[in-house]
Design a protein around this motif. Sequence first.
Motif, short mmCIF file in Angstrom:
data_model
loop_
_atom_site.label_atom_id
_atom_site.label_comp_id
_atom_site.label_asym_id
_atom_site.label_seq_id
_atom_site.Cartn_x
_atom_site.Cartn_y
_atom_site.Cartn_z
N GLU A 14 47.77 34.96 40.02
CA GLU A 14 47.45 34.90 41.44
C GLU A 14 47.11 36.30 41.96
OE1 GLU A 14 47.29 32.11 43.35
OE2 GLU A 14 47.60 31.00 41.49
N VAL A 15 46.23 36.34 42.91
CA VAL A 15 45.94 37.58 43.61
C VAL A 15 47.10 37.86 44.57
CG1 VAL A 15 44.27 38.74 45.12
CG2 VAL A 15 43.49 37.07 43.44
N ALA A 218 42.84 45.09 55.28
CA ALA A 218 42.77 44.96 56.74
C ALA A 218 41.60 45.74 57.35
CB ALA A 218 44.08 45.39 57.37
N HIS A 257 52.90 50.19 30.74
CA HIS A 257 52.55 50.44 32.15
C HIS A 257 53.55 49.79 33.10
CE1 HIS A 257 48.97 52.82 32.40
NE2 HIS A 257 48.35 52.10 31.48
N ASN A 340 32.36 38.70 28.95
CA ASN A 340 33.19 39.20 30.04
C ASN A 340 34.23 40.19 29.54
OD1 ASN A 340 31.96 37.19 31.72
ND2 ASN A 340 33.44 35.68 31.01
N ALA A 341 34.09 41.44 29.93
CA ALA A 341 35.10 42.47 29.63
C ALA A 341 34.76 43.70 30.45
CB ALA A 341 35.10 42.82 28.14
N GLY A 342 35.80 44.35 30.99
CA GLY A 342 35.56 45.56 31.78
C GLY A 342 35.06 46.70 30.91
N LEU A 365 38.78 49.52 36.18
CA LEU A 365 38.06 48.38 35.60
C LEU A 365 38.49 47.09 36.29
CD1 LEU A 365 38.70 49.43 31.89
CD2 LEU A 365 36.53 49.62 33.11
N THR A 370 38.36 39.18 36.81
CA THR A 370 37.18 39.45 37.64
C THR A 370 36.05 40.14 36.87
OG1 THR A 370 38.12 41.53 38.47
CG2 THR A 370 38.54 39.56 39.77
N ALA A 371 36.28 40.46 35.60
CA ALA A 371 35.16 40.97 34.79
C ALA A 371 34.07 39.91 34.64
CB ALA A 371 35.65 41.43 33.42
N ARG A 372 34.38 38.66 35.01
CA ARG A 372 33.33 37.63 35.07
C ARG A 372 32.23 38.01 36.05
NH1 ARG A 372 34.64 33.08 37.52
NH2 ARG A 372 36.63 33.85 38.28
N PHE A 373 32.61 38.75 37.09
CA PHE A 373 31.60 39.05 38.12
C PHE A 373 31.65 40.47 38.64
CE2 PHE A 373 35.15 36.62 40.08
CZ PHE A 373 35.67 37.60 40.90
N SER A 374 32.57 41.29 38.15
CA SER A 374 32.54 42.66 38.66
C SER A 374 32.60 43.68 37.53
CB SER A 374 33.58 42.88 39.75
OG SER A 374 34.86 42.62 39.28
N SER A 375 32.53 44.94 37.88
CA SER A 375 32.16 46.00 36.95
C SER A 375 33.12 47.18 37.06
CB SER A 375 30.74 46.50 37.28
OG SER A 375 29.82 45.43 37.23
N LEU B 116 25.54 37.39 35.74
CA LEU B 116 26.63 36.43 35.91
C LEU B 116 26.19 35.11 35.27
CD1 LEU B 116 27.84 36.99 39.59
CD2 LEU B 116 28.12 38.42 37.57
N ASP B 202 30.87 31.73 39.35
CA ASP B 202 31.42 33.09 39.35
C ASP B 202 31.20 33.80 40.69
OD1 ASP B 202 32.18 32.98 36.60
OD2 ASP B 202 30.07 33.17 36.08
N GLY B 221 38.11 36.58 45.20
CA GLY B 221 39.12 37.00 44.22
C GLY B 221 39.06 36.03 43.05
N ASP B 224 33.48 35.90 43.20
CA ASP B 224 32.89 36.90 44.06
C ASP B 224 32.16 36.19 45.21
OD1 ASP B 224 32.21 39.46 44.87
OD2 ASP B 224 30.50 39.64 43.52
N LYS B 384 26.69 42.12 36.03
CA LYS B 384 27.96 42.82 35.84
C LYS B 384 27.79 43.80 34.69
CE LYS B 384 29.22 39.06 32.89
NZ LYS B 384 29.74 37.72 32.81
N LYS B 385 28.58 44.85 34.72
CA LYS B 385 28.48 45.88 33.69
C LYS B 385 29.77 45.90 32.86
CE LYS B 385 26.15 48.29 37.38
NZ LYS B 385 26.59 48.85 38.68
N SER B 386 29.63 46.16 31.59
CA SER B 386 30.79 46.48 30.75
C SER B 386 30.55 47.85 30.16
CB SER B 386 30.93 45.48 29.59
OG SER B 386 31.14 44.17 30.06
N SER B 387 31.59 48.70 30.15
CA SER B 387 31.47 49.97 29.45
C SER B 387 31.59 49.73 27.95
CB SER B 387 32.58 50.93 29.88
OG SER B 387 32.51 51.18 31.26
N LEU B 412 53.14 58.72 29.76
CA LEU B 412 52.75 57.50 29.06
C LEU B 412 52.76 57.76 27.55
CD1 LEU B 412 50.00 56.28 31.56
CD2 LEU B 412 52.32 55.39 31.28
#
Lengths: 428, 428
Positions: A14-15, A218, A257, A340-342, A365, A370-375, B116, B202, B221, B224, B384-387, B412
């Motif tokens: 969940e977010v 906000a 982490h 899908n991967a950051g 990342l 959300t790597a499905r749609f963001s970067s 996407l 997506d 979330g 997108d 979307k971008k992946s590194s 760490l």
Amino acid sequence: MRTLRAKDFGLTREVEYGTPEQNEAVSQIVEGVRTKGDAALLDYTEKFDRVKLEAAQLRVTEAEIQEAYNHVEADFLVAIREAAANIRSFHEKQMRQSWVDVQPDGTMLGQILRPLKRVGVYVPGGKAAYPSSVLMNVIPAQVAGVPEIVMVTPPATGGKAGIDPYILVAAAEAGVQEMYRVGGAQAIAALAYGTATIAPVDKITGPGNIFVALAKRAVFGAVDIDSIAGPSEIVVLADDTADAAYVAADLLSQAEHDEMASAILVTTSAKLGEAVAAEVEKQLATLPKADIARASIEANGAVLLADTLNEAIEAVNRMAPEHLEVMVNEPMSILGRIENAGAIFVGPYSSEPVGDYFAGPNHILPTNGTARFSSPVNVDDFVKKSSLIYYSKDALLANGEKIMTLARHEGLEAHARAIEIRLEREGN
Amino acid sequence: MRTLRAKDFGLTREVEYGTPEQNEAVSQIVEGVRTKGDAALLDYTEKFDRVKLEAAQLRVTEAEIQEAYNHVEADFLVAIREAAANIRSFHEKQMRQSWVDVQPDGTMLGQILRPLKRVGVYVPGGKAAYPSSVLMNVIPAQVAGVPEIVMVTPPATGGKAGIDPYILVAAAEAGVQEMYRVGGAQAIAALAYGTATIAPVDKITGPGNIFVALAKRAVFGAVDIDSIAGPSEIVVLADDTADAAYVAADLLSQAEHDEMASAILVTTSAKLGEAVAAEVEKQLATLPKADIARASIEANGAVLLADTLNEAIEAVNRMAPEHLEVMVNEPMSILGRIENAGAIFVGPYSSEPVGDYFAGPNHILPTNGTARFSSPVNVDDFVKKSSLIYYSKDALLANGEKIMTLARHEGLEAHARAIEIRLEREGN
């Protein structure tokens, strides 16, 4: 580590939207700073950070920044400088140019790219203050050409109002010249709406606790924000050619982490799965943060067995992990199938910390699938585009009727007339 | 039209967050569809659209789409096809390639770009159903390479469940092959979480009423979303070389959208200001939507007088308008000083409707001052971008110690050990 069938496994988390009480508290703080400015900022700093400041003390002085250099070790400075250079170099390759397409009838259409004018970077205090994150937030903005980059970070509690010298040095090395000792939701509100001391920004980036995250949500709309990060994740995709000790070490580097972090091996090799599980136990035995890492592995870690490499890749794509390590035979051959991967770390020497700290690609990342749609954070995040439309008289005369047809179909007569009045006056 | 000093003028409008009751209603609808799927979708469609459907009727059939072509005029078809070709051509110029930087030590760092996989486009029903908006939402996704683009739009009320043939034709011309007759918050929930009939997407784009906007915010979330548009705005920057009738016609083309729309002239010429105000009155007299346009002009229209072109440009940058027309002498010479604008229309023939319908650049633009940090809809929004990080053994041996220094500084240790175990085994 538990072992599961890859095809049955999904990551659904969940977010974090905060409790109603947290949202109410944040909303009061934001409104307080918005209406009362510096006075509210100083009150909240006294209340939450237990540091009494005057407005003139909010800004970190040049002398403090210079003094910070006396408190960091030479090997840290060497390493952070080289990391900064690598990050700068990688992000410079992302830069794009404005362009214009000139057509035979004189029409020019284009895209004008400009950096945002002013960006605020939030850096958490205490143990969550990571110099590496300062670099990863600041340098893409700087490479984009953002002329004003401002850092905010809470003062150390207990009256000294100091800031971790490593953070100051990292910010200075990244090129930040404007820093304020203020944190929490109040810092986010100040960046969004401005106070007498802190001018408002166009975008706020950087991680923070739940109050910082809710405050960013906000103020979104008044300013842009980066995405709000979930717990960190690693997925290792490996076959029987992988070294179990390397895989285990990399899984643990995520697991340390926090307990919510997730470390997952997806493999076609039951033998590797067993060996990794054994190595995880062995390496945990001597790890300083063994309690956290163990809790993470037990709650969110897993070995996922797949019958085929295809099935393993499908599981990876379904999870859309923040970090993906690929340790299979001929890893480059499957890159095209990773949807899908950051960030994708390829081969046995590309351990995740290589990217976390040093190689150059950003370590901020997309999490939580959300790597499905963001970067990853990148230069584009600090650049805005404007469309450019220059229509020649010839172009308008040639196409005006078609434009009017479309406008009138949509019932927008004034749109049609804006064309018609020109056709009447300019046409022959 | 009222006349004001440019330097005293600021556009500040609140973002629409809905009433608590609207938010509660949306939250129930979203939860209903999320948990009950098609059944809830059909219930809400019956309740809000007064159309009783079965799940098998949700999808628009190929026969319906073909039939729609019989109901649109030939000149509409010609115009929409040419507009679609122009939009496609402009957006194709935005395409970028994946890249990889190969270094002498064998390290490869890069950015992999992928479309996407599945995108949902919302198209409002009734009078707000604009074929041009269908093109502007769908074509950038299609150019980006999104393989699955799905359109949702509410059925006509009153039992016929039909969809405007112009919308069907525009969607078909843009390349949409999957369309559903469902609207409102329930359609957004179906796109976000999926039902038996509608697979989840997506990203969701496209305009809608307040319930659609709140539903998009609620599912953000999980998927997108595009930005949530405010009222439309035009600013015309003009000097005494501009034609008052053209300026007035262009101002009115925004003002007719709705009473919240804003149409502002910024000028160094009091004479032009007076002439435009008179022309606005004259042209209003014969405009079908004169009531709306007049209300908009009275509430949100203005002539802003500036002493100098610099002052006028500053006012424009402060407003960060969605649409900016530049009708000054040598308009190209000031382009570099326009910091904030969604689309810039240059010269007397680049009337805003040219860009709204036909030229090629997108007409979905940042509103409410967000051009300070955001951009017209473009191909990047659907990519979307992946590194990519491939570190060679040499690179790891050369840089491992520095990575460990940074990791250990941040406390760490497992990060450091993931590197150390490799240095121990691979080093000499």
